[in-house]
Design an enzyme around this catalytic site. Sequence first.
Site, PDB file in Angstrom:
ATOM      1  N   ASP A   7       1.117  -1.189   0.127  1.00  0.00           N
ATOM      2  CA  ASP A   7      -0.079   0.004  -0.032  1.00  0.00           C
ATOM      3  C   ASP A   7       0.999   1.228  -0.051  1.00  0.00           C
ATOM      4  O   ASP A   7       2.244   1.261  -0.131  1.00  0.00           O
ATOM      5  CB  ASP A   7      -0.929  -0.232   1.101  1.00  0.00           C
ATOM      6  CG  ASP A   7      -0.538   0.348   2.545  1.00  0.00           C
ATOM      7  OD1 ASP A   7       0.838   0.316   2.609  1.00  0.00           O
ATOM      8  OD2 ASP A   7      -1.083   0.164   3.365  1.00  0.00           O
ATOM      9  N   CYS A  64       3.409  -2.756   4.052  1.00  0.00           N
ATOM     10  CA  CYS A  64       2.386  -1.555   4.547  1.00  0.00           C
ATOM     11  C   CYS A  64       3.181  -0.806   5.470  1.00  0.00           C
ATOM     12  O   CYS A  64       4.295  -0.811   5.535  1.00  0.00           O
ATOM     13  CB  CYS A  64       1.095  -2.018   4.705  1.00  0.00           C
ATOM     14  SG  CYS A  64       1.100  -3.052   6.449  1.00  0.00           S
ATOM     15  N   THR A  66       3.111  -1.038   8.869  1.00  0.00           N
ATOM     16  CA  THR A  66       3.726  -1.658   9.875  1.00  0.00           C
ATOM     17  C   THR A  66       3.837  -3.139   9.280  1.00  0.00           C
ATOM     18  O   THR A  66       4.833  -3.910  10.016  1.00  0.00           O
ATOM     19  CB  THR A  66       2.673  -1.822  11.163  1.00  0.00           C
ATOM     20  OG1 THR A  66       1.546  -2.501  10.910  1.00  0.00           O
ATOM     21  CG2 THR A  66       2.619  -0.351  11.725  1.00  0.00           C
ATOM     22  N   HIS A  97      11.470 -22.504  10.498  1.00  0.00           N
ATOM     23  CA  HIS A  97      10.324 -23.166  11.453  1.00  0.00           C
ATOM     24  C   HIS A  97       9.016 -23.325  10.934  1.00  0.00           C
ATOM     25  O   HIS A  97       8.223 -24.211  11.438  1.00  0.00           O
ATOM     26  CB  HIS A  97      10.654 -22.690  12.833  1.00  0.00           C
ATOM     27  CG  HIS A  97      12.025 -23.074  13.263  1.00  0.00           C
ATOM     28  ND1 HIS A  97      12.223 -22.757  14.691  1.00  0.00           N
ATOM     29  CD2 HIS A  97      12.839 -23.637  12.928  1.00  0.00           C
ATOM     30  CE1 HIS A  97      13.612 -23.135  15.108  1.00  0.00           C
ATOM     31  NE2 HIS A  97      13.886 -23.798  13.872  1.00  0.00           N
ATOM     32  N   HIS A 132       9.191 -29.649  12.563  1.00  0.00           N
ATOM     33  CA  HIS A 132       8.238 -28.608  12.176  1.00  0.00           C
ATOM     34  C   HIS A 132       7.323 -28.959  11.280  1.00  0.00           C
ATOM     35  O   HIS A 132       6.265 -28.366  11.185  1.00  0.00           O
ATOM     36  CB  HIS A 132       9.175 -27.332  11.439  1.00  0.00           C
ATOM     37  CG  HIS A 132      10.485 -26.980  12.519  1.00  0.00           C
ATOM     38  ND1 HIS A 132      10.348 -26.304  13.704  1.00  0.00           N
ATOM     39  CD2 HIS A 132      11.810 -27.140  12.438  1.00  0.00           C
ATOM     40  CE1 HIS A 132      11.279 -26.245  14.383  1.00  0.00           C
ATOM     41  NE2 HIS A 132      12.249 -26.829  13.445  1.00  0.00           N
TER      42      HIS A 132
END
Length: 149
Positions: A7, A64, A66, A97, A132
């Site tokens: 964004d 974006c 954050t 992982h 995993h």
Amino acid sequence: MIAIGCDHGGYEIKTAVISYLKEKQIEYIDFGTDSTDSVDFPLYAYRVASAVSRGECERGILCCGTGIGVSIAANKVKGIRAAVCADAYCAEMTRRHNDANILCMGGRVIDSDTAVKLAEIFLKTPFSGGRHEKRIEMITAIENDDLTL
């Protein structure tokens, strides 16, 4: 093939990551946005996540402000394991992982050099498998509303 999108808040770091992909001759599809004009992040997260989910792209990178918003939106798409990373350790471990298939970063959290470093780590790090794998199967079972407790 790498799917990439952002964004307005992630446009600067997306541009830096695209320069890295071009330099390393890594094929990619840019799903936008193409400026710092305000847009709604879920659209771009959906485009990238859908391309990864359908197998059109092996992995994705979303940016974006954050990294959180695009991560939440991308994780709504079946088969997506999108992780927000702001440091090298997390970028490596989410691949090793968690077999994350989309890296999410924040343009208001990290700078362009860090974004490129994290993208490089994310793209070069393999999934460790082994113990995993069971956890990835459990995540898929949750996604399918089929986890046995």
